[in-house]
Motif scaffolding. Sequence first.
Motif, PDB file in Angstrom:
ATOM      1  N   VAL A   1     -40.341 -41.203  67.393  1.00 36.56           N
ATOM      2  CA  VAL A   1     -40.720 -39.877  67.034  1.00 36.56           C
ATOM      3  C   VAL A   1     -42.410 -40.509  66.220  1.00 36.56           C
ATOM      4  O   VAL A   1     -42.665 -39.248  66.207  1.00 36.56           O
ATOM      5  N   GLN A   2     -42.928 -40.908  65.680  1.00 41.68           N
ATOM      6  CA  GLN A   2     -43.946 -41.469  65.033  1.00 41.68           C
ATOM      7  C   GLN A   2     -45.027 -41.357  66.290  1.00 41.68           C
ATOM      8  O   GLN A   2     -45.752 -40.939  65.936  1.00 41.68           O
TER       9      GLN A   2
ATOM     10  N   GLN B   1     -33.937 -35.170  60.488  1.00 40.61           N
ATOM     11  CA  GLN B   1     -34.836 -35.872  59.694  1.00 40.61           C
ATOM     12  C   GLN B   1     -34.165 -37.298  59.696  1.00 40.61           C
ATOM     13  O   GLN B   1     -33.976 -37.845  59.533  1.00 40.61           O
ATOM     14  N   TYR B   2     -35.997 -37.917  59.826  1.00 39.65           N
ATOM     15  CA  TYR B   2     -35.702 -39.542  59.883  1.00 39.65           C
ATOM     16  C   TYR B   2     -36.902 -39.973  59.078  1.00 39.65           C
ATOM     17  O   TYR B   2     -38.076 -39.461  58.765  1.00 39.65           O
ATOM     18  N   ILE B   3     -36.671 -41.011  57.955  1.00 41.25           N
ATOM     19  CA  ILE B   3     -37.220 -42.119  57.328  1.00 41.25           C
ATOM     20  C   ILE B   3     -37.233 -43.393  57.673  1.00 41.25           C
ATOM     21  O   ILE B   3     -35.883 -43.663  58.317  1.00 41.25           O
TER      22      ILE B   3
ATOM     23  N   GLN C   1     -50.343 -44.468  54.070  1.00 43.61           N
ATOM     24  CA  GLN C   1     -50.838 -42.841  55.231  1.00 43.61           C
ATOM     25  C   GLN C   1     -50.683 -41.946  55.768  1.00 43.61           C
ATOM     26  O   GLN C   1     -51.370 -41.751  56.411  1.00 43.61           O
ATOM     27  N   MET C   2     -49.564 -42.514  56.179  1.00 41.16           N
ATOM     28  CA  MET C   2     -48.100 -41.038  56.855  1.00 41.16           C
ATOM     29  C   MET C   2     -47.380 -40.701  56.502  1.00 41.16           C
ATOM     30  O   MET C   2     -47.175 -40.949  54.706  1.00 41.16           O
ATOM     31  N   PRO C   3     -46.961 -39.697  56.733  1.00 39.79           N
ATOM     32  CA  PRO C   3     -46.046 -39.060  56.441  1.00 39.79           C
ATOM     33  C   PRO C   3     -44.544 -39.539  55.573  1.00 39.79           C
ATOM     34  O   PRO C   3     -43.892 -40.488  56.224  1.00 39.79           O
ATOM     35  N   ALA C   4     -43.868 -38.936  54.346  1.00 34.03           N
ATOM     36  CA  ALA C   4     -43.207 -39.772  53.541  1.00 34.03           C
ATOM     37  C   ALA C   4     -41.794 -39.673  55.153  1.00 34.03           C
ATOM     38  O   ALA C   4     -41.282 -40.168  54.382  1.00 34.03           O
ATOM     39  N   ARG C   5     -41.958 -38.106  55.349  1.00 32.01           N
ATOM     40  CA  ARG C   5     -40.437 -38.090  56.292  1.00 32.01           C
ATOM     41  C   ARG C   5     -41.003 -36.997  57.296  1.00 32.01           C
ATOM     42  O   ARG C   5     -42.141 -36.809  57.958  1.00 32.01           O
TER      43      ARG C   5
ATOM     44  N   ALA D   1     -43.670 -49.056  50.169  1.00 29.82           N
ATOM     45  CA  ALA D   1     -45.283 -49.100  49.122  1.00 29.82           C
ATOM     46  C   ALA D   1     -45.111 -48.379  47.501  1.00 29.82           C
ATOM     47  O   ALA D   1     -46.255 -47.763  47.275  1.00 29.82           O
ATOM     48  N   THR D   2     -43.688 -48.610  47.468  1.00 34.09           N
ATOM     49  CA  THR D   2     -43.596 -47.471  46.425  1.00 34.09           C
ATOM     50  C   THR D   2     -44.817 -47.611  45.560  1.00 34.09           C
ATOM     51  O   THR D   2     -45.297 -47.124  44.326  1.00 34.09           O
ATOM     52  N   CYS D   3     -44.800 -49.558  45.070  1.00 38.41           N
ATOM     53  CA  CYS D   3     -45.663 -49.871  44.273  1.00 38.41           C
ATOM     54  C   CYS D   3     -47.333 -48.795  44.369  1.00 38.41           C
ATOM     55  O   CYS D   3     -48.787 -48.857  43.349  1.00 38.41           O
ATOM     56  N   PHE D   4     -47.342 -48.233  45.025  1.00 40.41           N
ATOM     57  CA  PHE D   4     -48.963 -47.481  45.325  1.00 40.41           C
ATOM     58  C   PHE D   4     -48.962 -46.015  45.348  1.00 40.41           C
ATOM     59  O   PHE D   4     -49.669 -45.587  45.590  1.00 40.41           O
TER      60      PHE D   4
END
Length: 246
Positions: A181-182, A94-96, A114-118, A102-105
């Motif tokens: 990966v992205q 898994q990659y992160i 607007q992209m996957p969390a992981r 952007a946790t404030c949003f």
Amino acid sequence: MRIAIITAMEEEMAPFRNQAQITARTQVGKVIIEEAVYRGQPVILVESGIGKVNAAVATTLLIERHQPDLILNSGSAGAFGAGLSVGNVVVATQYIYGDVDATCFGYEPGQVPQMPARYDLDAALLDQARRVAAAAELPYSLDFGLVLTLDSFMSEPERVERVKSTFPAVKVSDMEGLGIVQAAAQYGIPVLAVKAVSDIAGHGGVTADSFDDNLDAVAVHAAHFTDLLVSSFIGEKATPSYTGFS
């Protein structure tokens, strides 16, 4: 199966070039793309340059020009996980992103808006990688787990502790993997990433010199297991020799 191998640096690509017959070479900016014959099969070797953006650009150029079925990312990484030592190898499950916030949003740590969390890597390919690892006599320890990608060399203990507290499952961090990966995910192309530990994140002895001192040797470890994967995917029965990469 058309396979491409991406590394960030010349030192990480050298073991593959030593085993390949290069038939064509192009360069766009920092990105070097080589068509090659490797283990009797056509492969694409890509030297991307360091960092997420270079990695994503290289991956996009690779896919648009050569349409690989599988991308293998081989290279070095800094260790976060307990018990990991220089020279150990980690295959990413898994990659992160380790430096996106952007946790404030309302997004999760590491999640680009607007992209996957992981990004979970392909389960069937990982199962094959586990079978390859189980069948081989490896001269290094190998593990599977979470890899972070971030744009920092993790030498400062305080920063390392913050990252570990946010992502306690992290094994290692790199500077390119999730860029690959992205970008590949946009095209539906799977990636496997093989990372050899070049330094211990936050360790007092970690310097640019220590990284440079370890790089050639650990690049061989990552290349060796990547080569085992290549052999398994092309159906080659002979087990690649580690000594061929020393």
